[in-house]
Design a protein around this motif. Structure first.
Motif, short mmCIF file in Angstrom:
data_model
loop_
_atom_site.label_atom_id
_atom_site.label_comp_id
_atom_site.label_asym_id
_atom_site.label_seq_id
_atom_site.Cartn_x
_atom_site.Cartn_y
_atom_site.Cartn_z
N CYS A 146 0.88 -1.18 0.00
CA CYS A 146 0.00 0.00 0.00
C CYS A 146 0.91 1.22 0.00
CB CYS A 146 -0.89 0.02 1.24
SG CYS A 146 -1.91 -1.44 1.43
N PRO A 147 1.28 1.72 -1.16
CA PRO A 147 2.33 2.75 -1.21
C PRO A 147 1.93 4.06 -0.52
CG PRO A 147 1.34 2.43 -3.37
CD PRO A 147 0.77 1.37 -2.48
N HIS A 148 2.97 4.77 -0.10
CA HIS A 148 2.79 6.04 0.59
C HIS A 148 2.61 7.20 -0.39
CE1 HIS A 148 4.94 9.75 2.18
NE2 HIS A 148 3.94 9.64 3.02
N PHE A 149 1.51 7.98 -0.24
CA PHE A 149 1.37 9.26 -0.95
C PHE A 149 1.44 9.08 -2.48
CE2 PHE A 149 3.37 13.72 -1.63
CZ PHE A 149 2.14 14.33 -1.72
N LEU A 150 1.66 10.15 -3.25
CA LEU A 150 1.85 10.12 -4.70
C LEU A 150 0.84 9.24 -5.43
CD1 LEU A 150 5.75 9.99 -5.15
CD2 LEU A 150 4.25 11.99 -5.06
N MET A 151 -0.44 9.48 -5.11
CA MET A 151 -1.48 8.62 -5.68
C MET A 151 -1.50 8.63 -7.21
SD MET A 151 -4.89 10.87 -4.82
CE MET A 151 -5.33 12.30 -5.84
N GLU A 152 -1.05 9.77 -7.79
CA GLU A 152 -1.16 9.91 -9.25
C GLU A 152 -0.28 8.93 -10.00
OE1 GLU A 152 -0.34 12.31 -7.12
OE2 GLU A 152 -2.03 13.71 -7.09
N ILE A 153 0.84 8.50 -9.41
CA ILE A 153 1.68 7.49 -10.04
C ILE A 153 1.50 6.13 -9.37
CG2 ILE A 153 3.74 8.07 -8.66
CD1 ILE A 153 5.42 7.42 -11.19
N HIS A 154 1.26 6.14 -8.06
CA HIS A 154 1.11 4.86 -7.36
C HIS A 154 -0.14 4.10 -7.79
CE1 HIS A 154 4.03 6.15 -3.95
NE2 HIS A 154 4.62 5.28 -4.75
N VAL A 155 -1.14 4.79 -8.32
CA VAL A 155 -2.32 4.06 -8.79
C VAL A 155 -1.92 3.08 -9.89
CG1 VAL A 155 -3.00 5.92 -10.40
CG2 VAL A 155 -4.67 4.24 -9.66
N SER A 156 -1.02 3.52 -10.79
CA SER A 156 -0.60 2.64 -11.89
C SER A 156 0.28 1.51 -11.38
CB SER A 156 0.16 3.46 -12.94
OG SER A 156 -0.67 4.46 -13.48
N LEU A 157 1.19 1.83 -10.45
CA LEU A 157 2.10 0.80 -9.95
C LEU A 157 1.35 -0.23 -9.10
CD1 LEU A 157 5.18 3.06 -9.07
CD2 LEU A 157 4.91 1.51 -11.02
N THR A 158 0.41 0.23 -8.30
CA THR A 158 -0.35 -0.70 -7.45
C THR A 158 -1.24 -1.59 -8.31
OG1 THR A 158 -0.31 1.02 -5.75
CG2 THR A 158 -1.75 -0.85 -5.36
N ALA A 159 -1.74 -1.01 -9.43
CA ALA A 159 -2.54 -1.81 -10.35
C ALA A 159 -1.69 -2.83 -11.11
CB ALA A 159 -3.26 -0.90 -11.35
N ALA A 160 -0.40 -2.59 -11.15
CA ALA A 160 0.50 -3.46 -11.93
C ALA A 160 0.85 -4.76 -11.22
CB ALA A 160 1.79 -2.69 -12.27
N ILE A 161 0.69 -4.78 -9.88
CA ILE A 161 1.21 -5.92 -9.10
C ILE A 161 0.07 -6.71 -8.46
CG2 ILE A 161 3.44 -4.82 -8.65
CD1 ILE A 161 2.29 -4.10 -5.82
N PRO A 162 0.25 -8.03 -8.31
CA PRO A 162 -0.83 -8.84 -7.73
C PRO A 162 -1.05 -8.58 -6.24
CG PRO A 162 1.06 -10.20 -8.33
CD PRO A 162 1.35 -8.83 -8.84
#
Ligand code: MG
Length: 362
Positions: free
Chosen positions: A297-313
């Motif tokens: 559950c990444p910290h802050f930076l939702m605008e880029i973390h949305v893509s990275l979190t969607a990328a991983i199982p």
């Protein structure tokens, strides 16, 4: 080939969108170093990093004086080579915050190029596991807010269908923290996730005491209870409580996460793409966590973390703290409590370069 022909770094200051306080600090402004890279195949990559108010000019100096000039002539397709050669050119200043924050601005620009070259979104290029991620709100949980304001914030999030809220803890007296958390739990019921965040402010003994007091409130995680260097303290705390311990935002290399995971000192990994040095190490941490059966559950930076979190199982949540609305044309999409990963080629952040230019300080 995709040879880097030009690269520049600059710094802007973005005012905070609202007052944000926790037990150790306030979010003063978002210092945002940018890196723009052009290649001989006609592409341009834009990357960025951030601080919450201090150190931004040091990051810019690291970029301008040492790192960015080394990019010229490199093949931007060689993501690992670029990361390793540029990062380890700083030997005397790694591992640390300034070097990693600087590397993140470069590495996110390199990934922007990689995605644009593939004509695919970051969520797909980085792994492609899902197209949306549940969202939790931090914006209604700051430490200076009254209990009534916390309750109102949590109810507003719940009304929008968001599945979680995070509340800051670390009031001088444990009973103050408990009273605030109990009030919110009573209003939102048992289905909503409530996370708490101490921002590294406790000793091990105090963190154990607070965790014990928080147990009946059914918290989803207990974030940064201790200073990030204290791996053994986190391990001891994790053994003493049923509440998952969440850490990661104050860690600046993949190997720090390895130590936490190996010692069972972390239950939720909160790796931050800027602080860990970019997308390249972020993905290593995320995959390492998966191998330990731990969610990210990444910290802050939702605008880029949305893509990275969607990328991983093993991505679980994106944190809602909007801070780029003043420098982007369009905003992150939210539907039914989920953040939607952008589908446009590149990082998926719709930069408004006129607005960015207006906030430039160097
Ligand atoms: Mg935190």
């Amino acid at each position: 080939m995709s040879i880097i022909t030009s690269a520049e770094a600059f710094l802007i200051d973005i005012p905070v969108e609202t007052v944000r306080t926790d037990s150790v600090q306030a979010f003063l402004k978002q210092e945002t170093p940018f890196v723009r890279i052009k290649t001989d195949d006609g592409l341009e990559g834009v990357g960025y990093s951030y601080t919450i108010g201090t150190g931004g000019t040091a990051v810019l100096a690291m970029l301008r004086d040492y790192l960015v000039p080394k990019l010229i002539g490199m093949d931007s397709r060689n993501v690992e080579k670029v990361w390793n050669e540029i990062y380890y050119s700083t030997r005397a200043t790694e591992t640390g915050a300034i070097s990693s924050l600087a590397m993140a601005a470069i590495d996110t620009a390199i990934w922007d190029l990689k995605c644009k070259r593939a004509n695919q979104s970051l969520a797909v290029v980085a792994g492609g596991f899902r197209d949306r991620v549940p969202l939790y709100d931090t914006e209604g949980g700051w430490l200076h807010l009254t209990t009534e304001e916390l309750v109102a914030g949590a109810k507003a999030s719940q009304a929008k269908g968001w599945p979680g809220v995070k509340l800051k803890v670390g009031k001088p007296n444990v009973h103050e923290d408990v009273e605030r958390l109990v009030a919110v739990r009573a209003e939102v019921g048992n289905k909503m996730h409530i996370m708490v965040d101490a921002n590294t402010s406790f000793t091990v003994a105090e963190a154990k005491r607070r965790a014990q007091a928080f147990e009946p409130i059914d918290l989803f995680w207990f974030e940064e209870p201790l200073p990030a260097d204290d791996v053994t303290g986190h391990a001891a705390l994790a053994k003493s409580t049923s509440i998952p311990v969440a850490v990661g935002e104050t860690m600046y290399s993949a190997m720090q996460f390895q130590q936490y995971l190996h010692q069972e000192a972390v239950g939720i990994v909160q790796v931050d793409v800027a602080r860990v040095g970019g997308i390249t190490p972020w993905l290593k941490v995320a995959h390492m966590a998966e191998a330990f059966n731990v969610k990210v559950c990444p910290h802050f930076l939702m605008e880029i973390h949305v893509s990275l979190t969607a990328a991983i199982p093993n991505g679980l949540y994106v944190e809602h703290i909007p801070q780029l609305r003043g420098i982007t044309h369009t905003q992150m999409k939210i539907e039914n409590g989920h953040a939607i990963a952008p589908t446009t080629p590149g990082l998926g952040i719709d930069w408004n370069f006129d607005a960015i230019e207006g906030l430039r300080i160097s």
